[in-house]
Every structure is written in C-alpha cells, then in structure tokens.
Design a protein around this motif. Sequence first.
Motif, PDB file in Angstrom:
ATOM      1  N   ALA A  31       0.787  -1.224   0.182  1.00 20.46           N
ATOM      2  CA  ALA A  31       0.042  -0.059  -0.135  1.00 20.46           C
ATOM      3  C   ALA A  31       0.951   1.125  -0.111  1.00 20.46           C
ATOM      4  CB  ALA A  31      -0.966   0.103   1.290  1.00 20.46           C
ATOM      5  N   LEU A  32       2.143   1.147   0.867  1.00 16.61           N
ATOM      6  CA  LEU A  32       3.005   2.361   0.527  1.00 16.61           C
ATOM      7  C   LEU A  32       3.530   2.694  -0.629  1.00 16.61           C
ATOM      8  CD1 LEU A  32       4.658   1.855   4.466  1.00 16.61           C
ATOM      9  CD2 LEU A  32       3.077   3.723   3.556  1.00 16.61           C
ATOM     10  N   VAL A  33       3.737   1.493  -1.313  1.00 17.02           N
ATOM     11  CA  VAL A  33       4.385   1.683  -2.841  1.00 17.02           C
ATOM     12  C   VAL A  33       3.467   2.151  -3.496  1.00 17.02           C
ATOM     13  CG1 VAL A  33       5.295   0.521  -4.554  1.00 17.02           C
ATOM     14  CG2 VAL A  33       6.151  -0.268  -2.417  1.00 17.02           C
ATOM     15  N   PHE A  34       2.150   1.599  -3.657  1.00 19.57           N
ATOM     16  CA  PHE A  34       1.218   2.361  -4.440  1.00 19.57           C
ATOM     17  C   PHE A  34       0.749   3.917  -4.008  1.00 19.57           C
ATOM     18  CE2 PHE A  34      -0.126  -2.152  -5.645  1.00 19.57           C
ATOM     19  CZ  PHE A  34      -0.373  -1.788  -7.215  1.00 19.57           C
ATOM     20  N   LEU A  35       0.905   4.114  -2.805  1.00 22.00           N
ATOM     21  CA  LEU A  35       0.412   5.528  -2.524  1.00 22.00           C
ATOM     22  C   LEU A  35       1.385   6.673  -2.929  1.00 22.00           C
ATOM     23  CD1 LEU A  35      -1.257   7.278  -0.535  1.00 22.00           C
ATOM     24  CD2 LEU A  35       0.798   7.198   1.069  1.00 22.00           C
ATOM     25  N   VAL A  36       2.741   6.238  -3.387  1.00 24.29           N
ATOM     26  CA  VAL A  36       3.589   7.300  -3.892  1.00 24.29           C
ATOM     27  C   VAL A  36       4.198   7.069  -5.198  1.00 24.29           C
ATOM     28  CG1 VAL A  36       4.050   8.104  -1.475  1.00 24.29           C
ATOM     29  CG2 VAL A  36       5.496   6.377  -2.517  1.00 24.29           C
ATOM     30  N   GLY A  41      10.271   9.504  -8.734  1.00 26.31           N
ATOM     31  CA  GLY A  41      10.977   8.753  -7.903  1.00 26.31           C
ATOM     32  C   GLY A  41      10.110   7.890  -6.810  1.00 26.31           C
ATOM     33  N   GLY A  42       8.997   7.846  -7.379  1.00 28.05           N
ATOM     34  CA  GLY A  42       7.823   7.276  -6.345  1.00 28.05           C
ATOM     35  C   GLY A  42       8.136   5.835  -5.793  1.00 28.05           C
ATOM     36  N   TYR A  43       8.823   5.136  -6.839  1.00 23.25           N
ATOM     37  CA  TYR A  43       9.148   3.639  -6.210  1.00 23.25           C
ATOM     38  C   TYR A  43      10.213   3.726  -5.222  1.00 23.25           C
ATOM     39  CZ  TYR A  43       5.950   1.527  -9.856  1.00 23.25           C
ATOM     40  OH  TYR A  43       5.016   1.137 -10.468  1.00 23.25           O
ATOM     41  N   THR A  44      11.365   4.371  -5.443  1.00 21.20           N
ATOM     42  CA  THR A  44      12.134   4.338  -4.488  1.00 21.20           C
ATOM     43  C   THR A  44      11.676   4.978  -3.033  1.00 21.20           C
ATOM     44  OG1 THR A  44      13.771   5.026  -6.206  1.00 21.20           O
ATOM     45  CG2 THR A  44      14.508   5.356  -3.776  1.00 21.20           C
ATOM     46  N   GLY A  46       8.632   4.732  -2.078  1.00 25.68           N
ATOM     47  CA  GLY A  46       7.584   3.902  -1.519  1.00 25.68           C
ATOM     48  C   GLY A  46       8.697   2.718  -0.898  1.00 25.68           C
ATOM     49  N   ALA A  47       9.805   2.207  -1.396  1.00 20.71           N
ATOM     50  CA  ALA A  47      10.454   1.390  -0.749  1.00 20.71           C
ATOM     51  C   ALA A  47      11.217   1.798   0.566  1.00 20.71           C
ATOM     52  CB  ALA A  47      11.718   0.986  -1.691  1.00 20.71           C
ATOM     53  N   VAL A  48      11.247   3.090   0.598  1.00 21.75           N
ATOM     54  CA  VAL A  48      11.750   3.836   1.717  1.00 21.75           C
ATOM     55  C   VAL A  48      10.810   3.808   2.949  1.00 21.75           C
ATOM     56  CG1 VAL A  48      12.777   6.013   2.943  1.00 21.75           C
ATOM     57  CG2 VAL A  48      13.771   5.309   0.666  1.00 21.75           C
ATOM     58  N   LEU A  49       9.659   4.156   2.502  1.00 17.43           N
ATOM     59  CA  LEU A  49       8.664   4.011   3.433  1.00 17.43           C
ATOM     60  C   LEU A  49       8.101   2.722   4.006  1.00 17.43           C
ATOM     61  CD1 LEU A  49       5.978   6.740   1.740  1.00 17.43           C
ATOM     62  CD2 LEU A  49       7.376   7.190   3.605  1.00 17.43           C
ATOM     63  N   ALA A  50       8.202   1.827   3.284  1.00 14.01           N
ATOM     64  CA  ALA A  50       8.171   0.410   3.691  1.00 14.01           C
ATOM     65  C   ALA A  50       9.057  -0.002   4.336  1.00 14.01           C
ATOM     66  CB  ALA A  50       7.955  -0.462   2.523  1.00 14.01           C
ATOM     67  N   ALA A  51      10.540   0.320   4.334  1.00 15.41           N
ATOM     68  CA  ALA A  51      11.391   0.146   5.435  1.00 15.41           C
ATOM     69  C   ALA A  51      11.260   0.848   6.700  1.00 15.41           C
ATOM     70  CB  ALA A  51      12.759   0.505   4.454  1.00 15.41           C
ATOM     71  N   VAL A  52      10.908   1.960   6.370  1.00 12.29           N
ATOM     72  CA  VAL A  52      10.750   2.743   7.699  1.00 12.29           C
ATOM     73  C   VAL A  52       9.481   2.129   8.685  1.00 12.29           C
ATOM     74  CG1 VAL A  52       9.834   5.080   8.676  1.00 12.29           C
ATOM     75  CG2 VAL A  52      11.430   4.890   6.783  1.00 12.29           C
ATOM     76  N   LEU A  93      -4.795  10.233   4.455  1.00 11.32           N
ATOM     77  CA  LEU A  93      -5.128  11.708   4.357  1.00 11.32           C
ATOM     78  C   LEU A  93      -4.149  12.660   3.786  1.00 11.32           C
ATOM     79  CD1 LEU A  93      -6.906  12.168   7.966  1.00 11.32           C
ATOM     80  CD2 LEU A  93      -7.859  12.125   5.549  1.00 11.32           C
ATOM     81  N   LEU A  94      -2.893  12.572   4.066  1.00 15.04           N
ATOM     82  CA  LEU A  94      -1.732  13.310   3.387  1.00 15.04           C
ATOM     83  C   LEU A  94      -1.354  12.889   1.885  1.00 15.04           C
ATOM     84  CD1 LEU A  94       1.101  12.646   6.057  1.00 15.04           C
ATOM     85  CD2 LEU A  94       0.131  14.770   5.287  1.00 15.04           C
ATOM     86  N   GLY A  95      -1.942  11.718   1.651  1.00 17.59           N
ATOM     87  CA  GLY A  95      -1.897  11.251   0.225  1.00 17.59           C
ATOM     88  C   GLY A  95      -0.497  10.972  -0.436  1.00 17.59           C
ATOM     89  N   GLY A  96      -0.437  10.704  -2.004  1.00 22.32           N
ATOM     90  CA  GLY A  96       0.946  10.543  -2.466  1.00 22.32           C
ATOM     91  C   GLY A  96       1.592  11.795  -2.436  1.00 22.32           C
ATOM     92  N   ASP A  97       0.878  12.951  -2.433  1.00 21.73           N
ATOM     93  CA  ASP A  97       1.788  14.240  -2.363  1.00 21.73           C
ATOM     94  C   ASP A  97       2.307  14.901  -1.137  1.00 21.73           C
ATOM     95  OD1 ASP A  97       1.554  14.430  -5.433  1.00 21.73           O
ATOM     96  OD2 ASP A  97      -0.619  15.295  -5.064  1.00 21.73           O
TER      97      ASP A  97
END
Length: 408
Positions: A31-36, A41-44, A46-52, A93-97
């Motif tokens: 879900a974090l990957v799809f969000l951004v 650089g969205g995939y990168t 997304g991977a960082v958010l998943a790692a966090v 609520l913050l969304g992809g942006d």
Amino acid sequence: MSYRELATRPVLSWSAVVVASRLPVAMAPLALVFLVRERPGGYTLGAVLAAVYVIGEIIAAPVLGLRMNPGRARPQLVAGLAAGAAGFAGLGLLGGDGHPVLLGGCAFLAGAGPAAVPGGLRALLTSLVPEGAVTQAMSMESVLTFAIWAAAPALVTGLALGTDPAVPLLLQGVLQALAVAGMWLLPPGWQNDSEDGKKGAGAGASLGRLLARAWPVYVTGAAGLTLLALAELILPALLEQRAVAIGWAGPLLAGFSLGSAVGAFLYGLRGSWPGRLPVQAAVLTLAVAAGVALVAVLPWTAAMAAGLVAAGLLQAPAMLTRNLALREALPPEAVAAGYSVMYAAVGAGYAASGTLAGGLLKVVAPSTAILCGVVLTVTLAAVGFWGERRIAGARAVEEGPGVVKEGV
C-alpha cells in the motif's frame, strides 16, 4: 482435541479482532508503494517508506512487549492499535503528494504503535482454550494469518488501481480502529491476579534475563523468515533467468501461501508430534531450506511450483514449533514479551535477507543468490539448535541436585 472445540464465542471474537488488526499490517508495504508510485522517484520513496514501517515494528516490538502487563494488557493493546490507526489514517489523508518526512513519520507510527499487539493477542488466545488445545489454537492462528497475507496483495492492488491509492491506507486505519472496539469483547489479560503472585520459573529473575535465555528460538525464527524473503524477493528475477513469464510469480507465491495454510492445519490435527519442539523446528527449517534450494536449481516451472508448495507446507509447522517452543521456554508472565521479541527477530531476519539478496543480485545470478541465502538459513538454524542444546544441558546440570534430592 479437535478444531471443532475452538468454535467458541471468545475464540471467534478473538479471530475477528485478529483479522481487523493484522490485515492492515499485511497490506502495509504494498500500500505504501502504491501510495507514492506516481510521483517522481515514487518507487524509491515507496521502498523507503516500507523500510521505515518495518523498522518501526522491529524497534517497538521488544520495547513495548517488555512493558506488557499480563493481567491488564487491554489498555496497552488498545493504545497500540489506536496509534496504528492514526498512522495509517495520516498516510491516507496526506496522500501521495504529502511531504516525505510527514509520510515517514506516519509510516513509523503505523508500524511501531501496534508492534506488540500480535504477541499480546497470541498470549491471549492460549488463555482462551484448554491446555490440551493450545497446539490446535496456534495452528488455527497460522491458517488465519496465511489467509490474511494471501488476500492482502489482491485487496491493495484492487483498491489502489480501481479507486484511489489513498483508499487502502484509509481502510487500514478503519480496520485497526475496529480492532480497538473489538478488544472489549475479549478478556482484559491472560493472567489473573492469583497467577500474578506465582511467577513460577520467573521468580527472582528479571524479564530481560528470562527473554535472553530463549535466544536460540529467536535465531531459529530469523532463519525461517530468511527463507520467506528469498522466496518473495528473488523469485521474479529467477523467473527471468529461466525465461519464464514474470506473471507466474503471483501464482507461485500463492501456492507457497496455500501450502503453508494446509501445513498449519495438518500440524494441528495431532496434539503432539514425535521429538522435542526445538528438534522439530530445526528439522522443519532445514526441510524448507531444501525445498527452496530445489526451486533455485530446477529449471522447470512445474518443478519450481512443486518445490514452493512443499516448502510452504513445511514452513507453517516450522513457525508453529518455534512459537510453541518459546511458550514452553518462558514463564506465563514473559510469554507475550517473548512473542514480541520473536516478532522483531523474524522481521530483522526478513530485512537482513532482503538486503543480502539485493546485494547478491548485483554480482551473481538469482539462482546463486537463493543458494547463498539457503546457506545463511542453514547456518542460523544450526546456531539456534546448538544454543538450545547448550542451554538444555546447562539447565539439566542446574536441576540435577534437585532431582536427586526428590529421589531420596
């Protein structure tokens, strides 16, 4: 005892809470990957958010687990689920942006807040059933967990592509809020006041020391998740190496999950299996490693599918034996904390294996990377088994005089 005896109102209520609390966890990385993914650089990111998110789980699980009160766990579990709900809702609520720092903070909160909940709920489950049904109850939990993990990717993909990428995160927040409400359908804890005064094997020993004594189980647990990371992260690259359509990755991994669910169910059909639990865990982990190794060396898609199904069939019993061994090694007041430490250990094993796989894929073929991971798994399993044997030997020496005295 049979699975039918688990069909009680408390266990069914517990199952509903587990689905509401764990489905968001299973959905989170994708879900974090799809969000951004649609931003530069969205995939990168997304991977960082998943790692966090995963780092939040790994850090918070042992810290919060150590503070779990066996007699009055509900407030801590509710607070953790509420924090997770807030984190997921904030992401939606913050969304992809949204600003990356804010997104990272929400991802960390979503991972860290409920990190001790799985351990607490597992300890609560074993208090809801008779002692003779604990194996069946934990087998049922494994079947439920694998079903959740199998459904999560399809749910995330369908909602993110069919509606909006923020919808899965908002749904995750709603589900964890529902889990908060569901906690009042369950007992406040798994150890009553009379038991609080009976620390049994834990008398006079700090909780930290008790948990440290079970380190071989954590190592074996990390070994098991190393194999799961190999199966999930390297399989697409392996298919490309074999000139097989990458679209087969989904069905092959689904076969692994289906095999795991069946394996968990079959393990619970018997109350006990031959051999001590640590021996069972070591043997099953090595058998899963052999199945994954076959996937790396066999060139046919059908053979790879058979290897993954067989590995999944044994993966769930391997996980079950580790959890049962941990419950056997710890006194009741330390079990939930032990499960939380295990949760962190297996998460660390998954992350370490993923890092190793990513590095190896830059210099070796995917099949070689899998075999290197299998070697790591076998090494960890051997260390865990050696540690368990050493601790068991030391315990036998300590208890020896007492046993002689009783005989006299």
